[in-house]
Design an enzyme around this catalytic site. Sequence first.
Site, PDB file in Angstrom:
ATOM      1  N   SER A 250       0.773  -1.231  -0.064  1.00  0.00           N
ATOM      2  CA  SER A 250      -0.054   0.113   0.150  1.00  0.00           C
ATOM      3  C   SER A 250       0.923   1.246   0.052  1.00  0.00           C
ATOM      4  O   SER A 250       2.010   1.302  -0.053  1.00  0.00           O
ATOM      5  CB  SER A 250      -0.868   0.020   1.137  1.00  0.00           C
ATOM      6  OG  SER A 250      -0.082   0.312   2.398  1.00  0.00           O
ATOM      7  N   LYS A 251      -0.015   2.477  -0.081  1.00  0.00           N
ATOM      8  CA  LYS A 251       0.794   3.622  -0.090  1.00  0.00           C
ATOM      9  C   LYS A 251       2.076   3.770   0.951  1.00  0.00           C
ATOM     10  O   LYS A 251       3.112   4.410   0.478  1.00  0.00           O
ATOM     11  CB  LYS A 251      -0.151   4.794   0.308  1.00  0.00           C
ATOM     12  CG  LYS A 251      -0.765   5.450  -0.924  1.00  0.00           C
ATOM     13  CD  LYS A 251      -0.003   6.659  -1.674  1.00  0.00           C
ATOM     14  CE  LYS A 251      -0.345   6.829  -2.985  1.00  0.00           C
ATOM     15  NZ  LYS A 251       0.712   6.633  -3.866  1.00  0.00           N
TER      16      LYS A 251
END
Length: 487
Positions: A250-251
């Site tokens: 994820s980010k």
Amino acid sequence: MQSQSETSVRLRFAPSPTGYPHLGNIRTALFNWLFARHHGGTFILRIEDTDVARKVEGAVDIILDSLRWLGLDWDEGPYFQSQRLLVYRETAQRLLDEDHAYLCYCSPERLEVMRQEQMKRKEPPKYDRRCRDLTQQQRTQLKATGITPVIRFKTPLEGETTFYDLIHDRMTFKHDTLDDFVLLKSDGYPTYHLANIVDDHLMAISHVLRAEEWLSSTPRHVLLYRALHWQAPQFAHLPMILGSDRAKLSKRHGATNISEYQQQGYLPDAMINFLALLGWSVDDRTELLSREELIKHFSLERVGKTPAIFNKEKLEWMNGVYLRRLSLGQFVDHAMPFLDRDLAKSVRRPLDENYVGRVLSLIQERAKTLGEVPQLASFFFLDELPYDTSLLSKGKLDAKSATKAMTIASQKLEEVLTWDATTLECILRSVATELNLSTGELFGLLRVAVTGRTAAPPLFQTMAVLGKDQCLKRFKMILQLLPACLN
Ligand code: GLU
């Protein structure tokens, strides 16, 4: 695996334009592309755009741009499923006619209530098959209501489906874990399952390489192929990609959208090399592989079952290696747009290419991404450096000795006729001796004066590129600032 002739090796990348392509999507595209190229087969691009509600404007363009940027060229397509609705409807009709499917009139509201109740009972949400065995009379009544039905597949109620996955080997799913999934929605659009198998069949796809998350859809697909008397392609479900903490990527593990890597100045070849090693390896050691080597060695036998770990530092390192392998001319060509984009507005454009070349010959060694280049090189372009005076007071010399050193150095440098690194080094070393300073003390001070920083490319080469006027101007500036840094 190679019972088919090589020419019938047909792979596809089938993204849904429901978002911007992320690393996982592109890794899937790459493995399909490598497999096709390795076998001299065909690589097809198919846009699976039948989920109207989840379609993201502009996503298709970004998918195409990303593939082009990475040099993942396709031989056929892009095909758009939204332009092929008739084929899916005809297939759904055939399944209805042959009693493999049925019309379902249940309203979304009823399905939602059912789902909620199943969740409350901690059961997996599943259609209760109410419309599967309607009598002829019930059907006629429901048809008369004017509700547009969906078409559902009649999943066998008992037994199991087994298929062979080229990575996971034998996979078996019990039918009672699969429900009567929808084939055609009431808006006339097919679901993923229907459109996907119809196209894989009609496009004569030989191998389906896709993310592991689709593994649970595959028994449904196999059932559909059987119902239609079509031969299923071979399946290979690629391992997941996790962050270094083993959580889903994820980010917070860094950028996930591929276009962000383009903007940050990663090279396509480095990206390809890096992504190829997310779940595949040629042996247990080799890290650097050219595109040609990847094509030559790629095989599903060496794709792992266990999740691949995304390591940002490794990507940065690899990109640095690829940047250093460029000729200076290529490096300048690649870096120029980044300098144009990110250097301060006050820097006059167009940039002088000759000067940029000399600057970048000092930066190439140090940059891990092209996006770092403007920051690493900015002091070469700014007319006035924003000095951080704390760097001066933190220096090893007190303000008085520093002023004296700068004054002497300036005087000596004024007289220099041949402004090159060797001459500068020779003169400044003799200044250090004359003042009884260590070279570290003197050069540290000069580095801050010339670059405004404590870490920069080699001092004398930097001064040679900056030129006499600019260096002396910066020395003067420092001489004005020093009294304020008395320590
Ligand atoms: N449209 C699906 C996706 O977005 C394709 C899955 C498959 O390759 O079958 O990943």
